[in-house]
Design a protein around this motif. Structure first.
Motif, short mmCIF file in Angstrom:
data_model
loop_
_atom_site.label_atom_id
_atom_site.label_comp_id
_atom_site.label_asym_id
_atom_site.label_seq_id
_atom_site.Cartn_x
_atom_site.Cartn_y
_atom_site.Cartn_z
N ASN A 93 30.67 104.67 91.62
CA ASN A 93 29.62 103.52 91.34
C ASN A 93 28.61 103.42 93.08
O ASN A 93 26.92 103.48 93.23
CB ASN A 93 30.25 102.20 91.60
N SER A 94 29.12 104.07 93.70
CA SER A 94 27.91 104.31 95.30
C SER A 94 28.49 105.53 95.99
O SER A 94 29.18 106.63 95.12
CB SER A 94 28.47 103.71 96.28
N PRO A 95 27.58 106.27 96.45
CA PRO A 95 28.00 107.10 97.00
C PRO A 95 29.14 107.67 98.40
O PRO A 95 29.70 106.45 99.01
CB PRO A 95 26.72 107.90 98.02
N LEU A 96 30.18 108.81 97.95
CA LEU A 96 31.29 109.15 98.63
C LEU A 96 31.01 109.15 99.49
O LEU A 96 30.45 110.06 99.86
CB LEU A 96 32.12 109.95 97.62
N LYS A 97 32.49 108.57 101.05
CA LYS A 97 32.33 109.33 101.96
C LYS A 97 33.69 109.92 101.67
O LYS A 97 33.84 110.35 101.25
CB LYS A 97 33.04 106.99 102.82
#
Length: 288
Positions: A57-61
């Motif tokens: 869903n979002s950029p991976l850290k």
């Protein structure tokens, strides 16, 4: 496709994806990562794996590093700090006579924040309590009011089945459970019979609902009009979904007959409905 590593921060909690970069992580490794709460130490539960971009869903850290012996010592030290914080917080709550019950304390790996979880029947003004705790621990303090389901998941225990709570043993997230499920499963709508230790509907109702949905499709419901093997028309007065046995009262007899669902022909099925009185009396069991 993207390469991910799945990390969990609680024994039975949600799995979060992180980017491994050049790090090769194995299941069971401990890893240091940055989260919205700060730097945390979690356990690898999914080793390096390629997944579809749509599953993210979002950029991976990125993973900062795999935990070494020194990191693990910090984790143990934080656990002791959490125990001390729990004791001190209870003392502060009693001193200020706040109507709240402390459930758990969490300390981030970098000691940048301490989270205190509590339950209360009503809203609590804990601003002065936060100041007291901040003065003692010299870090950011966050108090979170949780529901009784979350309290049961944190504390754990044994259910009426004699096994560990489902929420504590294997459930990552809570699934919605409704009174209608209990009705469809033919259970007594007695709150003491269908609620867990937390006082809310038992989670196992959801676990078993798929099986009951399948049985409801092939079993005439209470109130259904059927034709018996003798050719008599009758109404279903009771239905056992598990055994498939029906108690049918025909037009020609006052004494109901017991038949198997495979023996009758369905003319008009009924619908499982909850009365307004049932909904009103049991609605609080659905709350979190």
């Amino acid at each position: 496709m993207k390469e991910i590593v799945g990390i969990r921060f609680k024994s039975v909690g949600k799995i979060y994806y992180f980017s491994p970069g050049d790090i090769k992580a194995n299941v069971g490794d401990r890893a240091i990562v940055e989260t919205v709460r700060g730097v945390e130490c979690g356990e690898v539960v999914i080793a390096n794996r390629q997944i579809d971009d749509n599953a993210i869903n979002s950029p991976l850290k990125p993973i900062i590093r795999l935990a070494d012996a020194n990191d693990l010592r910090i984790v143990e030290k934080n656990k002791q700090r959490e125990k001390d914080a729990f004791r001190i917080c209870e003392e502060k709550i009693a001193l200020r006579k706040l109507k709240m019950s402390l459930v758990d304390v969490e300390c981030t790996f970098d000691n940048n924040k301490m989270l205190f979880y509590f339950t209360a029947e009503n809203r609590v003004d804990f601003r002065e309590l936060v100041k007291d705790l901040a003065a003692v621990f010299r870090t950011r303090i966050e108090l979170r009011q949780i529901g009784v389901r979350d309290e049961a998941k944190i504390l754990g225990g044994l259910g009426i089945c004699g096994r560990e709570f489902c929420c504590k043993a294997h459930m990552g997230d809570f699934n919605p459970v409704s009174i209608k499920m209990a009705k469809e499963q033919g259970l007594s709508l007695n709150p003491t019979k269908i609620s867990g230790t937390c006082g809310r509907l038992m989670c196992c109702l959801k676990n078993e609902q798929a099986a009951y949905d399948s049985l409801l499709k092939i079993t005439p419901k209470v109130g259904a009009i059927v034709v018996t093997p003798a050719g008599d028309k009758g109404r279903v007065e009771d239905a056992n979904l598990i055994t498939g046995k029906l108690r049918v009262k025909t037009e020609k007899s006052e004494v109901p007959v017991t038949l198997d669902r495979s023996e009758v022909k369905l003319l008009k099925d009924a619908e499982v409905k909850l009365s307004k009185e049932e909904l009103k009396a049991l609605k609080n069991l659905e709350d979190k």
